[in-house]
Write a protein that holds these residues in place. Structure first.
Motif, mmCIF file in Angstrom:
data_model
loop_
_atom_site.group_PDB
_atom_site.id
_atom_site.type_symbol
_atom_site.label_atom_id
_atom_site.label_comp_id
_atom_site.label_asym_id
_atom_site.label_seq_id
_atom_site.Cartn_x
_atom_site.Cartn_y
_atom_site.Cartn_z
ATOM 1 N N ASP A 19 7.018 -40.461 3.123
ATOM 2 C CA ASP A 19 7.385 -39.448 4.119
ATOM 3 C C ASP A 19 6.836 -39.803 5.494
ATOM 4 O OD1 ASP A 19 8.653 -37.848 2.140
ATOM 5 O OD2 ASP A 19 6.691 -37.118 1.511
ATOM 6 N N CYS A 75 6.172 -42.853 6.674
ATOM 7 C CA CYS A 75 6.960 -43.969 7.207
ATOM 8 C C CYS A 75 8.340 -43.486 7.657
ATOM 9 C CB CYS A 75 7.108 -45.067 6.159
ATOM 10 S SG CYS A 75 5.578 -45.914 5.748
ATOM 11 N N GLN A 76 8.879 -42.509 6.956
ATOM 12 C CA GLN A 76 10.206 -41.996 7.285
ATOM 13 C C GLN A 76 10.209 -41.305 8.653
ATOM 14 O OE1 GLN A 76 11.820 -39.133 4.457
ATOM 15 N NE2 GLN A 76 13.750 -40.252 4.428
ATOM 16 N N THR A 77 9.067 -40.706 9.022
ATOM 17 C CA THR A 77 8.983 -40.048 10.322
ATOM 18 C C THR A 77 8.853 -41.043 11.466
ATOM 19 O OG1 THR A 77 6.572 -39.859 10.167
ATOM 20 C CG2 THR A 77 7.870 -38.043 9.290
ATOM 21 N N GLU A 101 15.383 -47.303 1.162
ATOM 22 C CA GLU A 101 15.775 -46.210 2.039
ATOM 23 C C GLU A 101 15.161 -46.276 3.430
ATOM 24 O OE1 GLU A 101 15.309 -42.400 0.213
ATOM 25 O OE2 GLU A 101 15.873 -43.130 -1.794
ATOM 26 N N LEU A 102 14.119 -47.069 3.622
ATOM 27 C CA LEU A 102 13.480 -47.133 4.928
ATOM 28 C C LEU A 102 13.854 -48.416 5.652
ATOM 29 C CD1 LEU A 102 9.876 -45.835 4.120
ATOM 30 C CD2 LEU A 102 11.854 -44.548 4.905
#
Length: 365
Positions: free
Chosen positions: A185, A187-189, A234-235
């Motif tokens: 989460d 890394c996703q931000t 996904e990233l």
């Protein structure tokens, strides 16, 4: 089967060796002058004796040779088994380059030596080549990461990054933070830039945990592997698998710190003990728990809030409530309000290594 084939081949080698030894003896000038083998019977007898003698000797010694070759093969296999594919390739390239450099020194030496010292030149050539290969392979394997980083730097210097990304400091992930899952989460931000480095020994530890007979450990290990798959798929952040190892170091945490020092990077963890050891060794650490505490809403003494008291506290008469982020609030005299919503006033805030505690009392009407 292999032992029998080896014994047959060694026996054949002995027979061939005996034949050439007999031929060399018969055709030597000294023996010819003596005239011992002028007739055919003597020659044939020597050939038969030499071939049978060497064949029988090597036949009898073949088990000893086979045992020695087997031990050498096992030792080589174990040594190679500890190396990754990239280390084997770099070692081979380093050995070839070292041989080429050694040839530049060997050729002038052989030309300078007189014909009488030709044997000395051969011995020197063997020694120099052997030392060069050992040194070349050792340097190439140990400096593999530096060489790869150098080539990556040249590649990025010759052409601009199409995505416009700037390579940051390497972030080494430990097992606990992967299983925790919050790293995905974060890394996703976009608050953490790459590359994320996942050591192969961490992957091995996750695999062992996921294969555990304990159901809880097995689920934790599988969750960690799922998180890694999500990060890769996904990233957009860069993810690198570090295939090396530190065989002389047994503990995974110590290997992580050693790798962070080697890459001049940082360790991402939520392990309190690893954090303290890293501070002692001068390794930078990004602690997920500290980040979580840092971004919690600020609560100041004197602030009013509405809470639901959910259980009694440790001390007499205390009640316990929680904020949405999980922060615990101890309400003085709140035990009699369990299950009710009440207005409270914050009296003090205590920050600890484990998190933050807030103390409050019922708001006076």
């Amino acid at each position: 089967m292999v032992r029998k084939i080896f014994r047959v081949l060694l026996t054949i080698l002995g027979v061939v060796t005996g034949f050439f030894v007999a031929d060399s003896i018969i055709n030597s000038n000294y023996i010819m002058n003596l005239g011992y083998f002028n007739n055919m019977v003597a020659k044939v007898s020597l050939y038969v004796f030499a071939t049978l003698s060497f064949g029988i000797i090597l036949f009898l010694l073949s088990p000893i040779f086979y045992k020695g070759v087997s031990k050498l093969t096992d030792a080589v296999e174990k040594s190679i088994g500890r190396l990754s594919a990239s280390e084997i390739i770099f070692g081979a390239i380093g050995g070839i380059i070292a041989l080429l450099i050694a040839a530049l020194f060997i050729l002038p030496i052989n030309k300078l030596l007189p014909p009488k010292l030709e044997i000395l030149g051969t011995v020197l050539s063997i020694i120099i080549n052997t030392v060069a290969v050992v040194v070349g392979v050792d340097i190439s394997v140990k400096r593999k990461d530096d060489i790869m980083a150098l080539f990556e730097g040249w590649k990025k210097g010759s052409s601009k990054d199409k995505k416009g990304k700037v390579k940051g400091v390497a972030k080494v992930l430990d097992t606990s933070v992967i299983i925790d899952g919050r790293i995905f989460d974060i890394c996703q931000t976009g608050f953490i830039e790459g590359p994320l480095v996942i050591p192969s020994f961490v992957l091995d530890e996750l695999r062992h945990i996921s294969d555990s007979s304990d159901g809880l450990k097995r689920n934790r290990g599988r969750r960690g592997l799922d998180i890694l798959n999500k990060i890769q798929k996904e990233l957009t952040i860069e993810v690198q698998i570090w295939e090396g190892d530190f065989p002389q170091i047994a503990e995974v945490d110590s290997k992580l710190l050693k790798l962070a020092q080697k890459l001049n990077g940082k360790v991402i963890t939520n392990d309190y003990n690893l954090n303290k050891v890293a501070e002692f060794q001068g390794v930078s650490v990004l602690n997920i728990n500290e980040l979580s505490n840092a971004i919690k809403p600020v609560v100041l003494p004197g602030e009013d809030m509405n809470l639901t008291v959910v259980k009694d506290g440790k001390e007499s008469g205390q009640g316990v409530a929680y904020l949405d982020d999980g922060t615990m609030i101890v309400v003085e005299g709140g035990r009699k309000f369990i299950g009710e919503n009440i207005n409270v006033t914050v009296t003090s805030v205590l920050q600890t290594a484990a998190g933050r505690m807030i103390f409050a009392k019922q708001k006076e009407v």
